[in-house]
Design an enzyme around this catalytic site. Structure first.
Site, PDB file in Angstrom:
ATOM      1  N   ASP A   1       3.709  15.852  12.840  1.00 36.15           N
ATOM      2  CA  ASP A   1       3.925  15.469  11.440  1.00 36.15           C
ATOM      3  C   ASP A   1       2.629  15.592  10.636  1.00 36.15           C
ATOM      4  OD1 ASP A   1       5.501  14.684   9.318  1.00 36.15           O
ATOM      5  OD2 ASP A   1       5.402  12.548   9.757  1.00 36.15           O
TER       6      ASP A   1
ATOM      7  N   LEU B   1       0.813  -1.213   0.000  1.00 33.81           N
ATOM      8  CA  LEU B   1       0.000   0.000   0.000  1.00 33.81           C
ATOM      9  C   LEU B   1       0.846   1.263   0.000  1.00 33.81           C
ATOM     10  CD1 LEU B   1      -2.693  -1.041   2.645  1.00 33.81           C
ATOM     11  CD2 LEU B   1      -2.973  -0.961   0.166  1.00 33.81           C
TER      12      LEU B   1
ATOM     13  N   GLY C   1       9.927   1.836   6.501  1.00 35.03           N
ATOM     14  CA  GLY C   1       9.637   0.471   6.091  1.00 35.03           C
ATOM     15  C   GLY C   1       8.537   0.489   5.043  1.00 35.03           C
TER      16      GLY C   1
ATOM     17  N   VAL D   1       3.985  -0.507   4.191  1.00 35.38           N
ATOM     18  CA  VAL D   1       2.653  -0.912   4.637  1.00 35.38           C
ATOM     19  C   VAL D   1       2.083  -1.874   3.600  1.00 35.38           C
ATOM     20  CG1 VAL D   1       0.327  -0.144   5.241  1.00 35.38           C
ATOM     21  CG2 VAL D   1       2.298   1.305   5.802  1.00 35.38           C
TER      22      VAL D   1
ATOM     23  N   GLY E   1       8.191   3.927   2.827  1.00 38.46           N
ATOM     24  CA  GLY E   1       8.911   5.132   3.219  1.00 38.46           C
ATOM     25  C   GLY E   1      10.215   4.755   3.887  1.00 38.46           C
TER      26      GLY E   1
ATOM     27  N   LYS F   1       1.657  -2.453   9.103  1.00 44.25           N
ATOM     28  CA  LYS F   1       2.786  -1.527   8.986  1.00 44.25           C
ATOM     29  C   LYS F   1       4.049  -2.218   9.476  1.00 44.25           C
ATOM     30  CE  LYS F   1       4.290   3.204   9.854  1.00 44.25           C
ATOM     31  NZ  LYS F   1       3.904   4.562  10.295  1.00 44.25           N
TER      32      LYS F   1
END
Length: 320
Positions: A153, A39, A45, A47, A42, A62
């Site tokens: 964030d 999906l 790691g 998803v 980054g 995740k």
């Protein structure tokens, strides 16, 4: 938040961290889940869309690489997500966390996509959708802030959508989240969402985390979703667009509205400048946007008078 409530929240989170660390099983993913597709990915790691083999339900797993994420960092993100997931505008995190040889893993609900996918350069997102996002995101931030937590964030990639009209959106990714009052160090790079007090930190300096950091990012998010571009590259004195904005803020009767802000109505300008105040002490709360929902946020300008700055011609700078 009163003192007793603050202590309860802190104790509750610490207990969750301890219990989860003591009960984090080592499993083989293929023995329990069927991986459908990736999906997203980054620096942390990736998803994956997965189906639980025993229950048959789909979920987002995740995966966070152990070589760049320590156990405490993983536990913070998972436990904060779990604590906040009772709010309807925060991603639902399941009580599923485990580790493999190379990754720490936890499970969350599936979403249609993220807000970034709707953004059109130089156009943004329809105002009606932005207002729906603003209502829901302000509620999520207010809930989080009342629990003494700062997200740190806020950006379109971390706002999950469940339909193209943003009738349901949810805040996600609590990897940088911390308690209000935590000492923060400088970040490796400054993004348009980064508040000026964070941008000005030296390597040896520290800043006390405050909810005003999220208010700033929330304001920038509203700006870029309404316009399709950022107001500046970063909030530093070497950025001419940021300097122009601060001069306008200090002397509105002397300096004209910067070109990239002329697309907004007077009411929207008032709202945005409360959120994006250079002085953190003067920033309003996220719920301030609720006072401006019944007025237009954008105006129609002739001949593209609200010219976009060159900042947004750099693809790597404009969309992260």
């Amino acid at each position: 938040m009163n003192l007793n409530q603050k202590r309860w929240n802190e104790n509750y989170l610490e207990e969750m961290l301890l219990l989860t660390s003591q009960n984090l099983p080592m499993i083989k993913v293929e023995d329990n889940y069927t991986i459908v597709k990736e999906l997203g990915s980054g620096s942390y790691g990736h998803v994956l869309l997965a189906m639980n083999q025993s229950r048959g339900n789909l979920m987002a797993l995740k995966f966070m690489q152990k070589n760049i994420t320590d156990l405490h960092g993983f536990l913070i993100e998972y436990c904060v997500s779990l604590c906040l997931s009772t709010h309807p505008c925060i991603i639902d995190t399941f009580g599923i966390a485990f580790q493999t040889e190379r990754h720490y893993v936890f499970a969350q609900e599936l979403a249609y996509d993220n807000l970034f996918s709707l953004l059109k350069p130089q156009a943004g997102v329809p105002e009606s959708s932005v207002k729906r996002c603003a209502i829901q995101l302000s509620s999520a931030l207010d809930y989080m802030h009342k629990k003494g937590l700062v997200h740190r964030d806020i950006k379109p990639e971390n706002i999950l959508i469940f339909d193209k009209e943003c009738r349901q959106i949810k805040l996600t990714d609590f990897g940088l989240s911390c308690r209000n009052g935590t000492l923060l160090e400088s970040m490796p790079e400054n993004l348009p969402y980064t508040a000026p007090e964070m941008c000005h930190l030296g390597a040896a300096d520290k800043l006390i985390a405050h909810t005003s950091l999220d208010t700033w990012s929330f304001g920038i998010l509203l700006f870029c979703t309404l316009t399709g571009y950022f107001p500046w590259t970063s909030a530093v004195t070497t950025d001419t667009h940021y300097v122009e904005y601060t001069k306008w803020q200090r002397g509105k009767r002397i300096f004209r509205v910067p070109n990239q802000w002329k697309t907004f109505s007077e009411e929207a300008l008032e709202m945005l400048t409360k959120l994006i105040a250079p002085d953190p002490a003067k920033r309003c709360s996220s719920t301030e946007v609720l006072k401006y929902l019944k007025v237009p946020w954008k105006v129609i300008l002739d001949n593209n008078k609200a010219t976009n700055s060159n900042v947004f011609k750099n693809k790597n700078c404009a969309w992260r």
